[in-house]
Design a protein around this motif. Structure first.
Motif, PDB file in Angstrom:
ATOM      1  N   ALA A   9     -10.997  13.942  20.142  1.00  0.00           N
ATOM      2  CA  ALA A   9     -10.671  15.351  19.874  1.00  0.00           C
ATOM      3  C   ALA A   9     -10.743  16.181  21.149  1.00  0.00           C
ATOM      4  O   ALA A   9     -10.365  17.349  21.161  1.00  0.00           O
ATOM      5  N   GLY A  10     -11.245  15.578  22.236  1.00  0.00           N
ATOM      6  CA  GLY A  10     -11.432  16.320  23.484  1.00  0.00           C
ATOM      7  C   GLY A  10     -10.131  16.502  24.253  1.00  0.00           C
ATOM      8  O   GLY A  10      -9.038  16.161  23.763  1.00  0.00           O
ATOM      9  N   TYR A  11     -10.285  17.032  25.439  1.00  0.00           N
ATOM     10  CA  TYR A  11      -9.112  17.398  26.258  1.00  0.00           C
ATOM     11  C   TYR A  11      -8.217  16.180  26.546  1.00  0.00           C
ATOM     12  O   TYR A  11      -7.049  16.132  26.141  1.00  0.00           O
ATOM     13  N   GLY A  13      -8.702  13.030  25.507  1.00  0.00           N
ATOM     14  CA  GLY A  13      -8.566  12.201  24.309  1.00  0.00           C
ATOM     15  C   GLY A  13      -7.437  12.667  23.402  1.00  0.00           C
ATOM     16  O   GLY A  13      -6.653  11.849  22.900  1.00  0.00           O
ATOM     17  N   ASP A  31     -15.544  11.274  16.912  1.00  0.00           N
ATOM     18  CA  ASP A  31     -16.000  12.397  17.738  1.00  0.00           C
ATOM     19  C   ASP A  31     -17.100  13.137  16.987  1.00  0.00           C
ATOM     20  O   ASP A  31     -17.075  13.215  15.751  1.00  0.00           O
ATOM     21  N   ASN A  32     -18.059  13.687  17.731  1.00  0.00           N
ATOM     22  CA  ASN A  32     -19.079  14.509  17.066  1.00  0.00           C
ATOM     23  C   ASN A  32     -18.796  16.001  17.254  1.00  0.00           C
ATOM     24  O   ASN A  32     -19.597  16.834  16.852  1.00  0.00           O
ATOM     25  N   ASN A  35     -18.096  19.016  22.001  1.00  0.00           N
ATOM     26  CA  ASN A  35     -17.355  19.822  22.978  1.00  0.00           C
ATOM     27  C   ASN A  35     -15.877  19.906  22.592  1.00  0.00           C
ATOM     28  O   ASN A  35     -15.003  19.928  23.452  1.00  0.00           O
ATOM     29  N   LEU A  59     -22.177   8.854  18.741  1.00  0.00           N
ATOM     30  CA  LEU A  59     -22.372   7.499  19.268  1.00  0.00           C
ATOM     31  C   LEU A  59     -23.835   7.213  19.585  1.00  0.00           C
ATOM     32  O   LEU A  59     -24.214   6.063  19.784  1.00  0.00           O
ATOM     33  N   LEU A  60     -24.655   8.259  19.637  1.00  0.00           N
ATOM     34  CA  LEU A  60     -26.086   8.021  19.840  1.00  0.00           C
ATOM     35  C   LEU A  60     -26.723   7.432  18.582  1.00  0.00           C
ATOM     36  O   LEU A  60     -27.827   6.909  18.636  1.00  0.00           O
ATOM     37  N   ALA A  81     -15.695   9.580  24.968  1.00  0.00           N
ATOM     38  CA  ALA A  81     -16.812  10.452  24.569  1.00  0.00           C
ATOM     39  C   ALA A  81     -17.894  10.487  25.625  1.00  0.00           C
ATOM     40  O   ALA A  81     -18.261   9.458  26.208  1.00  0.00           O
ATOM     41  N   GLY A  82     -18.416  11.678  25.859  1.00  0.00           N
ATOM     42  CA  GLY A  82     -19.504  11.829  26.813  1.00  0.00           C
ATOM     43  C   GLY A  82     -19.589  13.257  27.287  1.00  0.00           C
ATOM     44  O   GLY A  82     -18.776  14.101  26.894  1.00  0.00           O
ATOM     45  N   LYS A  84     -19.642  15.912  30.590  1.00  0.00           N
ATOM     46  CA  LYS A  84     -18.891  15.822  31.853  1.00  0.00           C
ATOM     47  C   LYS A  84     -19.123  16.950  32.857  1.00  0.00           C
ATOM     48  O   LYS A  84     -18.419  17.007  33.863  1.00  0.00           O
ATOM     49  N   THR A  99     -27.001  10.558  26.794  1.00  0.00           N
ATOM     50  CA  THR A  99     -25.738  10.655  26.061  1.00  0.00           C
ATOM     51  C   THR A  99     -24.709   9.678  26.614  1.00  0.00           C
ATOM     52  O   THR A  99     -24.083   8.926  25.858  1.00  0.00           O
ATOM     53  N   SER A 123     -13.654   6.422  33.557  1.00  0.00           N
ATOM     54  CA  SER A 123     -14.478   6.626  34.736  1.00  0.00           C
ATOM     55  C   SER A 123     -13.895   7.800  35.518  1.00  0.00           C
ATOM     56  O   SER A 123     -13.081   8.568  34.976  1.00  0.00           O
ATOM     57  N   TYR A 148     -24.269  13.237  36.668  1.00  0.00           N
ATOM     58  CA  TYR A 148     -23.043  12.904  35.916  1.00  0.00           C
ATOM     59  C   TYR A 148     -22.352  11.706  36.560  1.00  0.00           C
ATOM     60  O   TYR A 148     -22.008  10.728  35.899  1.00  0.00           O
TER      61      TYR A 148
HETATM   62  P1  NAD Z   1     -14.100  16.579  26.609  1.00  0.00           P
HETATM   63  O1  NAD Z   1     -15.453  17.153  26.630  1.00  0.00           O
HETATM   64  O2  NAD Z   1     -12.960  17.475  26.285  1.00  0.00           O
HETATM   65  O3  NAD Z   1     -14.051  15.322  25.638  1.00  0.00           O
HETATM   66  C1  NAD Z   1     -15.175  14.520  25.383  1.00  0.00           C
HETATM   67  C2  NAD Z   1     -15.283  14.363  23.872  1.00  0.00           C
HETATM   68  O4  NAD Z   1     -16.414  13.537  23.564  1.00  0.00           O
HETATM   69  C3  NAD Z   1     -15.483  15.698  23.150  1.00  0.00           C
HETATM   70  O5  NAD Z   1     -14.539  15.803  22.108  1.00  0.00           O
HETATM   71  C4  NAD Z   1     -16.913  15.607  22.605  1.00  0.00           C
HETATM   72  O6  NAD Z   1     -17.072  16.322  21.397  1.00  0.00           O
HETATM   73  C5  NAD Z   1     -17.076  14.111  22.440  1.00  0.00           C
HETATM   74  N1  NAD Z   1     -18.475  13.641  22.487  1.00  0.00           N
HETATM   75  C6  NAD Z   1     -19.429  13.984  23.393  1.00  0.00           C
HETATM   76  N2  NAD Z   1     -20.582  13.354  23.126  1.00  0.00           N
HETATM   77  C7  NAD Z   1     -20.360  12.576  22.021  1.00  0.00           C
HETATM   78  C8  NAD Z   1     -21.163  11.687  21.248  1.00  0.00           C
HETATM   79  N3  NAD Z   1     -22.441  11.478  21.562  1.00  0.00           N
HETATM   80  N4  NAD Z   1     -20.614  11.082  20.178  1.00  0.00           N
HETATM   81  C9  NAD Z   1     -19.325  11.300  19.855  1.00  0.00           C
HETATM   82  N5  NAD Z   1     -18.512  12.129  20.544  1.00  0.00           N
HETATM   83  C10 NAD Z   1     -19.023  12.757  21.616  1.00  0.00           C
HETATM   84  O7  NAD Z   1     -13.863  15.892  28.053  1.00  0.00           O
HETATM   85  P2  NAD Z   1     -12.545  15.319  28.710  1.00  0.00           P
HETATM   86  O8  NAD Z   1     -12.209  16.186  29.862  1.00  0.00           O
HETATM   87  O9  NAD Z   1     -11.527  15.025  27.689  1.00  0.00           O
HETATM   88  O10 NAD Z   1     -13.123  13.967  29.317  1.00  0.00           O
HETATM   89  C11 NAD Z   1     -13.047  12.746  28.630  1.00  0.00           C
HETATM   90  C12 NAD Z   1     -13.736  11.678  29.444  1.00  0.00           C
HETATM   91  O11 NAD Z   1     -13.121  11.593  30.728  1.00  0.00           O
HETATM   92  C13 NAD Z   1     -15.214  11.931  29.708  1.00  0.00           C
HETATM   93  O12 NAD Z   1     -15.901  10.719  29.636  1.00  0.00           O
HETATM   94  C14 NAD Z   1     -15.241  12.472  31.117  1.00  0.00           C
HETATM   95  O13 NAD Z   1     -16.458  12.199  31.767  1.00  0.00           O
HETATM   96  C15 NAD Z   1     -14.089  11.692  31.749  1.00  0.00           C
HETATM   97  N6  NAD Z   1     -13.496  12.375  32.905  1.00  0.00           N
HETATM   98  C16 NAD Z   1     -13.051  13.671  32.779  1.00  0.00           C
HETATM   99  C17 NAD Z   1     -12.511  14.318  33.882  1.00  0.00           C
HETATM  100  C18 NAD Z   1     -12.071  15.762  33.786  1.00  0.00           C
HETATM  101  O14 NAD Z   1     -11.977  16.413  34.831  1.00  0.00           O
HETATM  102  N7  NAD Z   1     -11.770  16.289  32.607  1.00  0.00           N
HETATM  103  C19 NAD Z   1     -12.381  13.630  35.101  1.00  0.00           C
HETATM  104  C20 NAD Z   1     -12.807  12.305  35.185  1.00  0.00           C
HETATM  105  C21 NAD Z   1     -13.377  11.692  34.068  1.00  0.00           C
END
Ligand code: NAD
Ligand code: WQD
Length: 341
Positions: A9-11, A13, A31-32, A35, A59-60, A81-82, A84, A99, A123, A148
């Motif tokens: 559901a994230g950016y 993803g 997704d939880n 974020n 996921l925890l 998920a994670g 960031k 986390t 990564s 991080y």
């Molecule tokens: P985001 O925060 O939009 O998406 C992460 C998703 O994970 C969120 O929907 C959040 O609700 C979910 N989440 C967090 N903890 C969770 C848990 N314990 N259980 C289930 N769901 C959980 O971030 P994004 O920008 O889409 O990044 C996605 C991944 O890419 C991350 O792992 C991030 O570290 C990595 N990443 C991002 C960037 C960036 O600049 N956006 C750059 C390099 C790597």
């Protein structure tokens, strides 16, 4: 393939779920919503014209993760998920280690038990740390400058050790450079909950009038205009990189890293100028001190992904700022506005 997509559901993803469906795969989101918002899933459904399966879970929670994995009949997992936020990770290291690392261990344990051993991991170029080289090849020595980044590096190591212990694992470590932009529809995009840490969402919020001006962190770097240079990559290209990795993985046993970047650097001021052109808005800025931990320049050498995944980024900076503006101008307060409207 039926693909469990954690953080879907994230950016990044949500854009990848869209690309997976368009490529004929069947993503299931876990997704939880720590974020993100279910509204993002609703909008992807709207764009593809069908329902998307999703489960709200953390996921925890190892037992829940195990149940979902054992019942899901998945072929592969893409793990977004994670947490960031770099600055937050410095203030809350234990939360970040727990986390990011514990949830990945829970997921890998569950996958192993279910016999699902195809894994794509988010990564980051952050694992090149303060490498001090402008153009990063995957085989550089790695290092990190914040908790991080350390979580990403530890997980990469865990994945290497896991693959070495059992040849049936197929693992992609995708090192993203600076993901920006949004789907060209303007329906999904990046929706930071607090003050944005990253350049592009901050610039977008200045353009739309949510923030007064941008602070440019450092004007005295050894770069052509003195501001930091990064490899910005359109999130739709990044999403396509995941589909390419998933489809290439059967031919790659073991654990392997691929950079996902364009190979082109843009400076902070180039981003500001491009955004001003795309939006037709003024972007006031002030040059302030450097931000601790920043490097002058970080650009991908993307040739490995091109050769082995048959993938390359197609979109340039103008498309990134255009689509970022489309999302920001159509959704000035992000997803929240529509939910409460
Ligand atoms: P985001 O925060 O939009 O998406 C992460 C998703 O994970 C969120 O929907 C959040 O609700 C979910 N989440 C967090 N903890 C969770 C848990 N314990 N259980 C289930 N769901 C959980 O971030 P994004 O920008 O889409 O990044 C996605 C991944 O890419 C991350 O792992 C991030 O570290 C990595 N990443 C991002 C960037 C960036 O600049 N956006 C750059 C390099 C790597
Ligand atoms: C880009 C440039 C800033 C904000 C971060 C993480 C990295 C990865 C991607 C997750 C730099 C400058 C920024 C602002 C500015 N994320 N800037 N004013 O630092 O390259 O990478 O996101 O894995 O791990 O560290 O991206 O967008 O924060 O900064 O001048 O308000 O913009 O100094 O030169 P960064 P960024």
């Amino acid at each position: 393939m039926r693909v469990l997509t954690t953080g879907g559901a994230g950016y990044i993803g949500s854009h990848t779920v869209l690309s997976l469906i368009q490529a004929g795969h069947e993503p299931v989101i876990l997704d939880n919503f720590a974020n993100s918002s279910p509204e993002a899933i609703r909008r992807v459904s709207e764009l593809v014209g069908r329902e998307i399966e999703y489960v709200e879970a953390d996921l925890l929670d190892a037992e829940r993760t195990r149940e979902i994995m054992l019942a899901g009949n998945f072929d592969a997992v893409i793990h977004f998920a994670g947490l960031k936020a770099v600055g937050e990770s410095v203030a809350q290291p234990l939360r970040y280690y727990r986390t990011n690392i514990v949830s990945t261990l829970n997921l890998l344990d569950a996958m192993d038990e279910a016999g699902v051993r195809t894994f794509v991991f988010s990564s980051s170029a952050t694992v090149y740390g303060a490498a001090g080289v402008a153009r990063c090849v995957e085989d550089l020595p790695l290092g990190t400058t914040n908790p991080y980044g350390a979580t990403k590096l530890h997980i990469e190591q865990i994945l290497d050790d896991l693959a070495a212990s059992d040849p049936s694992w197929h693992i992609a470590k995708l090192r993203y450079f600076n993901p920006v932009g949004a789907h060209e529809s303007g329906r999904i995009g990046e929706d930071p909950r607090d003050i944005p840490n990253n350049l592009m969402p901050f610039v977008a919020q200045v353009a739309v009038g949510r923030r007064e001006q941008l602070s440019v962190f450092g004007g005295d770097y050894p770069t052509p205009d003195g501001t930091g240079v990064r490899d910005f990559i359109h999130v739709v290209d990044l999403a396509a990189g995941h589909v390419a990795a998933l489809e290439a993985l059967p031919a790659h046993a073991g654990s392997r890293a691929w950079n996902l970047g364009t190979g082109e650097g843009s400076s902070v001021l180039e981003v500001v100028r491009s955004f001003a052109r795309s939006s037709g808005r003024d972007i006031p800025f002030t040059i302030v001190d450097r931000r601790p931990g920043d490097v002058a320049e970080l650009v991908a050498e993307p040739s490995r992904a091109r050769a082995e995944l048959n993938w390359k980024a197609e979109r340039g900076l103008e498309e990134m700022t255009r689509d970022s503006w489309k999302w920001q101008s159509q959704n000035p307060m992000g997803y929240v506005e529509e939910e409460t409207a």
